[in-house]
Design an enzyme around this catalytic site. Structure first.
Site, mmCIF file in Angstrom:
data_model
loop_
_atom_site.group_PDB
_atom_site.id
_atom_site.type_symbol
_atom_site.label_atom_id
_atom_site.label_comp_id
_atom_site.label_asym_id
_atom_site.label_seq_id
_atom_site.Cartn_x
_atom_site.Cartn_y
_atom_site.Cartn_z
ATOM 1 N N ASP A 7 0.860 -1.165 0.000
ATOM 2 C CA ASP A 7 0.000 0.000 0.000
ATOM 3 C C ASP A 7 0.910 1.233 0.000
ATOM 4 O O ASP A 7 2.099 1.137 0.336
ATOM 5 C CB ASP A 7 -0.872 -0.066 1.261
ATOM 6 C CG ASP A 7 -1.711 1.167 1.446
ATOM 7 O OD1 ASP A 7 -2.342 1.595 0.467
ATOM 8 O OD2 ASP A 7 -1.725 1.701 2.580
ATOM 9 N N ASP A 23 -0.249 5.078 0.787
ATOM 10 C CA ASP A 23 -0.521 6.103 1.789
ATOM 11 C C ASP A 23 -0.392 5.502 3.199
ATOM 12 O O ASP A 23 -1.041 4.508 3.503
ATOM 13 C CB ASP A 23 -1.932 6.678 1.581
ATOM 14 C CG ASP A 23 -2.014 8.133 2.007
ATOM 15 O OD1 ASP A 23 -1.107 8.596 2.718
ATOM 16 O OD2 ASP A 23 -2.990 8.795 1.629
HETATM 17 MG MG LIG Z 1 -2.778 3.118 3.532
#
Ligand SMILES: [Mg+2]
Length: 267
Positions: A16, A18
């Site tokens: 992932d 962010d």
């Molecule tokens: Mg995230």
């Protein structure tokens, strides 16, 4: 279930972005070392985001501004997952799309055409083309038989000074007006992990999902058979963990720990 991961033995990493790689425009500690390790060890990897608005080229440039060199082919967005899903389900189909360049480019690249008269699907992502006019158009197309697809099921996303409604919230008016439920292609749909693994040419058992959220990253990795790492550099804390019925394979402070552990354990 495993309680540790031998990172040296794993072939592929899906990360992932962010809360794992950056916060807003700020790169997180240890990220440069992690990316260097992926390159040094010839690991396959994908950086994943549910945001459908950016193209891989834009993500490449965003990371370049933070001093990270990550080629375009290493990015995988919910827009690309949506396009891959539609190409698989209905090759050559047509859509009415509400979204940004990231979504529109992904659809075109998958051989899908735009159609505002009688499309097979209405596809919704986040973006500035959203308006009462496009909503009304989409609603009537769904009433006439177009199937409703959302790029991801995030209800909101962080912006400066607060949050902005995201895909799940933006598509809700169409669902309410038509009585039809949308199908969502991004995380936590394990489909996004499976198509990601296919891109990496990896089996789930050879791969690791790394994320900062239990309810999207860890669950989708878990449900697609991958080892999972929860990093505490984003929204989760050790307290968060206790409220879920499932757990990640390991919990680390950040992705820098993956590189440090792997280098220390390397035979
Ligand atoms: Mg995230």
């Amino acid at each position: 279930m495993e309680t540790s991961i031998n990172f040296n033995e794993k072939k592929g990493f899906i990360c992932d972005m962010d809360g794992v790689i950056y916060h807003g425009n700020r790169i997180l500690p240890g990220v440069a070392e992690f990316i260097q390790w992926l390159h040094d060890e010839d690991k396959e990897y994908l950086f994943l985001t549910n945001n459908s608005g950016y193209t891989p080229r834009e993500l490449n440039q965003k990371l370049a501004r933070m001093g990270l060199d990550v080629p375009e082919e290493h990015f995988y967005t919910s827009a690309l997952a949506t396009a891959a899903f539609l190409r698989e389900q209905a090759p050559g189909c047509s859509v009415f799309a509400i979204g940004e360049a990231g979504l529109l480019n992904a659809l075109y690249d998958a051989g899908i055409t735009m159609n505002d008269v009688n499309p097979d699907y209405v596809v919704v992502g986040e973006g500035r083309s959203y308006s009462l006019d496009t909503l009304t158009k989409a609603t009537n197309l769904v009433m006439h038989g177009a199937k409703l697809i959302g790029a991801n099921s995030d209800v909101s996303g962080p912006i400066e000074n607060g949050i902005a409604p995201a895909c799940r919230a933006l598509i809700a008016p169409i669902e309410m007006a038509t009585g039809k439920q949308a199908y969502f292609c991004g995380k936590p749909n394990p489909l996004m992990m499976r198509t990601g693994l296919k891109k990496l040419n990896c089996h789930s058992g050879e791969a690791v999902m790394v994320g900062d959220r239990m309810d999207t990253d860890v669950i989708s990795g878990l449900e697609s058979g991958m080892s999972t790492v929860l990093v505490l550099s984003g929204v989760s804390t050790r307290e968060t963990l206790k409220t879920y019925a499932y757990r990640p394979s390991v919990v680390l402070d950040g992705v820098g720990d993956i590189a440090a552990m792997a280098r220390a354990e390397k035979p």
